[in-house]
Design a protein around this motif. Structure first.
Motif, PDB file in Angstrom:
ATOM      1  N   ASP A 266      18.819 -11.783  -4.825  1.00 46.40           N
ATOM      2  CA  ASP A 266      19.285 -10.546  -5.459  1.00 46.40           C
ATOM      3  C   ASP A 266      19.832  -9.572  -4.425  1.00 46.40           C
ATOM      4  N   ILE A 267      19.216  -9.547  -3.249  1.00 47.26           N
ATOM      5  CA  ILE A 267      19.640  -8.622  -2.202  1.00 47.26           C
ATOM      6  C   ILE A 267      21.045  -8.954  -1.707  1.00 47.26           C
ATOM      7  N   TYR A 272      26.895  -7.795  -1.480  1.00 45.70           N
ATOM      8  CA  TYR A 272      28.289  -8.150  -1.752  1.00 45.70           C
ATOM      9  C   TYR A 272      28.958  -7.101  -2.628  1.00 45.70           C
ATOM     10  N   ARG A 273      28.256  -6.651  -3.677  1.00 48.75           N
ATOM     11  CA  ARG A 273      28.851  -5.650  -4.565  1.00 48.75           C
ATOM     12  C   ARG A 273      29.104  -4.336  -3.830  1.00 48.75           C
ATOM     13  N   ARG A 274      28.222  -4.033  -2.880  1.00 42.98           N
ATOM     14  CA  ARG A 274      28.345  -2.762  -2.164  1.00 42.98           C
ATOM     15  C   ARG A 274      29.407  -2.813  -1.065  1.00 42.98           C
ATOM     16  N   TYR A 275      29.463  -3.895  -0.315  1.00 44.76           N
ATOM     17  CA  TYR A 275      30.331  -3.957   0.862  1.00 44.76           C
ATOM     18  C   TYR A 275      31.452  -4.988   0.761  1.00 44.76           C
ATOM     19  N   GLY A 276      31.446  -5.820  -0.275  1.00 42.01           N
ATOM     20  CA  GLY A 276      32.501  -6.801  -0.447  1.00 42.01           C
ATOM     21  C   GLY A 276      32.409  -7.987   0.493  1.00 42.01           C
ATOM     22  N   LYS A 277      31.253  -8.199   1.072  1.00 39.14           N
ATOM     23  CA  LYS A 277      31.047  -9.309   2.009  1.00 39.14           C
ATOM     24  C   LYS A 277      30.114 -10.330   1.375  1.00 39.14           C
ATOM     25  N   LYS A 278      30.600 -11.551   1.228  1.00 36.28           N
ATOM     26  CA  LYS A 278      29.794 -12.595   0.610  1.00 36.28           C
ATOM     27  C   LYS A 278      28.785 -13.160   1.609  1.00 36.28           C
ATOM     28  N   ILE A 279      27.567 -13.371   1.100  1.00 30.90           N
ATOM     29  CA  ILE A 279      26.506 -13.965   1.910  1.00 30.90           C
ATOM     30  C   ILE A 279      25.970 -15.188   1.169  1.00 30.90           C
ATOM     31  N   GLU A 280      25.889 -16.295   1.858  1.00 31.36           N
ATOM     32  CA  GLU A 280      25.320 -17.515   1.284  1.00 31.36           C
ATOM     33  C   GLU A 280      24.000 -17.843   1.971  1.00 31.36           C
ATOM     34  N   ILE A 281      23.035 -18.292   1.170  1.00 29.07           N
ATOM     35  CA  ILE A 281      21.720 -18.689   1.687  1.00 29.07           C
ATOM     36  C   ILE A 281      21.724 -20.209   1.822  1.00 29.07           C
ATOM     37  N   GLU A 282      21.551 -20.665   3.047  1.00 27.03           N
ATOM     38  CA  GLU A 282      21.733 -22.097   3.320  1.00 27.03           C
ATOM     39  C   GLU A 282      20.452 -22.906   3.234  1.00 27.03           C
ATOM     40  N   SER A 283      19.317 -22.332   3.621  1.00 27.36           N
ATOM     41  CA  SER A 283      18.079 -23.117   3.698  1.00 27.36           C
ATOM     42  C   SER A 283      17.114 -22.759   2.569  1.00 27.36           C
ATOM     43  N   GLU A 284      16.311 -23.765   2.162  1.00 24.02           N
ATOM     44  CA  GLU A 284      15.342 -23.559   1.085  1.00 24.02           C
ATOM     45  C   GLU A 284      14.255 -22.569   1.485  1.00 24.02           C
ATOM     46  N   GLY A 285      13.922 -22.519   2.761  1.00 26.20           N
ATOM     47  CA  GLY A 285      12.880 -21.609   3.217  1.00 26.20           C
ATOM     48  C   GLY A 285      13.218 -20.152   2.951  1.00 26.20           C
ATOM     49  N   LEU A 286      14.516 -19.839   2.922  1.00 27.73           N
ATOM     50  CA  LEU A 286      14.937 -18.470   2.673  1.00 27.73           C
ATOM     51  C   LEU A 286      14.923 -18.117   1.187  1.00 27.73           C
ATOM     52  N   GLU A 287      14.980 -19.128   0.336  1.00 29.62           N
ATOM     53  CA  GLU A 287      15.026 -18.873  -1.100  1.00 29.62           C
ATOM     54  C   GLU A 287      13.778 -18.147  -1.594  1.00 29.62           C
ATOM     55  N   SER A 288      12.653 -18.387  -0.934  1.00 33.05           N
ATOM     56  CA  SER A 288      11.388 -17.791  -1.386  1.00 33.05           C
ATOM     57  C   SER A 288      11.147 -16.395  -0.822  1.00 33.05           C
ATOM     58  N   CYS A 289      12.035 -15.901   0.015  1.00 29.59           N
ATOM     59  CA  CYS A 289      11.839 -14.591   0.635  1.00 29.59           C
ATOM     60  C   CYS A 289      11.963 -13.460  -0.384  1.00 29.59           C
ATOM     61  N   ARG A 290      11.027 -12.525  -0.302  1.00 31.00           N
ATOM     62  CA  ARG A 290      11.061 -11.301  -1.114  1.00 31.00           C
ATOM     63  C   ARG A 290      10.895 -10.121  -0.156  1.00 31.00           C
ATOM     64  N   LEU A 291      11.790  -9.154  -0.279  1.00 26.51           N
ATOM     65  CA  LEU A 291      11.811  -8.053   0.676  1.00 26.51           C
ATOM     66  C   LEU A 291      11.744  -6.700  -0.024  1.00 26.51           C
ATOM     67  N   SER A 292      11.124  -5.727   0.659  1.00 25.13           N
ATOM     68  CA  SER A 292      11.119  -4.335   0.224  1.00 25.13           C
ATOM     69  C   SER A 292      11.706  -3.508   1.355  1.00 25.13           C
ATOM     70  N   LEU A 293      12.815  -2.822   1.122  1.00 20.29           N
ATOM     71  CA  LEU A 293      13.477  -2.068   2.165  1.00 20.29           C
ATOM     72  C   LEU A 293      14.432  -1.051   1.557  1.00 20.29           C
ATOM     73  N   VAL A 294      14.735  -0.019   2.329  1.00 19.42           N
ATOM     74  CA  VAL A 294      15.667   1.029   1.913  1.00 19.42           C
ATOM     75  C   VAL A 294      16.624   1.313   3.055  1.00 19.42           C
ATOM     76  N   PHE A 295      17.912   1.341   2.735  1.00 20.53           N
ATOM     77  CA  PHE A 295      18.934   1.679   3.722  1.00 20.53           C
ATOM     78  C   PHE A 295      19.699   2.905   3.241  1.00 20.53           C
ATOM     79  N   ASP A 296      20.069   3.761   4.176  1.00 26.13           N
ATOM     80  CA  ASP A 296      20.764   4.976   3.787  1.00 26.13           C
ATOM     81  C   ASP A 296      22.124   5.087   4.470  1.00 26.13           C
ATOM     82  N   ARG A 297      22.117   5.428   5.752  1.00 29.58           N
ATOM     83  CA  ARG A 297      23.386   5.658   6.439  1.00 29.58           C
ATOM     84  C   ARG A 297      23.757   4.539   7.409  1.00 29.58           C
ATOM     85  N   GLU A 298      23.012   3.464   7.389  1.00 32.70           N
ATOM     86  CA  GLU A 298      23.311   2.361   8.297  1.00 32.70           C
ATOM     87  C   GLU A 298      24.637   1.687   7.919  1.00 32.70           C
ATOM     88  N   SER A 299      25.260   1.087   8.913  1.00 28.85           N
ATOM     89  CA  SER A 299      26.503   0.363   8.670  1.00 28.85           C
ATOM     90  C   SER A 299      26.199  -0.982   8.013  1.00 28.85           C
TER      91      SER A 299
END
Length: 333
Positions: A266-267, A272-299
């Protein structure tokens, strides 16, 4: 008894529900009889049915009655009676058809002629509805709505994510259709996240009260301020929870990115919707990742680096696409 039968069949005929046999029976009952006593009841039926508005130029009851009253009325033959009642019924059927056409046209104008606002990726947009309600649409979202609300409800159709500030109108509920979710309010502020392809959909309430229904199953909850309902697609869960900081759920409309225990898939869609850059997840180990984070003025680059760090992933680029790969959040012993 006979008069009651005539009135009964005549009423059915005006409702276009009379069978051929009943029509023949009606005409037989009228043949050769003095039916003056029926003028009042039949006229009342006629006038009641004329609520559909007969177009100008058509003959009304008085005109039709005047044509057959007078010296020739009591000597009217069965053929004249048949012709008169058939003529009356024919006019009613025409007026019914015209009224039905106007009703259908009016209904179609409220369902088919909807305005659609589409927000492309990397953008956000604010829409002011005619009732005074305000809607902020997130990137990659769309909203369909009538130019003017009519009838007993105010209904709109959302695809994606939107923040709603609904103008109060106790007589006309505001209803948002968003995929399998339907939110119903009278006047409040709330957020709906219902992008197609995501693992979950959410409705979060800031002020007022919102009734949310999962339309496939009919499950429904009432939400108060600082409450949300989350519908997860995979396990078909529809659960209400309390929100510690509801502002995280609407951070996107101020330019921030906020995630609360969100799947990495989901992240990267939101990125992609925010910056127009597509990201693909290649490995199964990453599929299970769940993150909590907030970004404001970062590039965008800084945000991507932080996502990779928290997900224990590495980054590589192939053309215009970013690839995340590596061991991921699940570390084997």
């Amino acid at each position: 008894m006979k008069d009651q039968r005539i009135q009964y069949i005549f009423r059915k005929y005006l409702d276009n529900a009379c069978t051929d046999d009943e029509l023949d029976e009606l005409l037989d009952l009228l043949d050769g009889e003095d039916n003056t006593a029926l003028d009042g009841p039949l006229r009342q039926l006629w006038e009641r049915k004329r609520g559909y508005t007969v177009p100008s130029g058509q003959i009304d009851w008085n005109t039709m009655q005047q044509r057959i009253e007078g010296n020739t009325y009591r000597q009217a033959t069965a053929a004249r009676l048949r012709s008169w009642y058939r003529y009356a019924a024919a006019i009613l059927l025409v007026s019914f058809s015209f009224g039905a056409y106007l009703w259908y046209k009016n209904q179609a104008s409220h369902t088919d002629l909807l305005v659609e606002s589409v927000v492309p990726i990397v953008q956000r947009d604010t829409i002011m509805l005619m009732d005074g309600s305000r809607v902020i649409l997130n990137a990659g979202s769309s909203l369909r709505y009538p130019e003017r609300f009519s009838g007993n409800t105010r209904e709109v159709y959302l695809e994606g994510e939107g923040y709603f500030e609904v103008a109060k109108d106790p007589t006309r509920p505001f209803i948002v259709h968003a995929g399998p979710l339907k939110a119903k309010v009278l006047g409040t502020s709330f957020n709906i996240n219902a992008y197609a392809g995501q693992s979950k959909m959410e409705v979060s309430v800031l002020t007022g009260k919102v009734q949310v229904e999962e339309t496939n199953s009919g499950r429904s909850v009432d939400l108060l301020p600082h409450e949300k309902v989350r519908y997860t697609i995979a396990d078909d869960q529809f659960a209400k929870t309390e929100v510690v900081d509801v502002n995280k759920d609407i951070a996107w409309n101020t330019g921030r990115l906020a995630f609360d225990d969100a799947p990495l898939s989901d992240i990267v869609q939101q990125y992609y919707r925010r910056y127009g850059k597509k990201i693909e997840i290649e490995s199964e180990g990453l599929e299970s990742c769940r993150l909590s984070l907030v970004f404001d003025r970062e590039s965008p680059e800084e945000i991507l680096k932080m996502i990779a760090l928290l997900a224990n992933a590495q980054v590589k680029e192939e053309g215009s696409t970013v690839i995340l790969y590596g061991q991921g959040c699940t570390i084997s012993e």
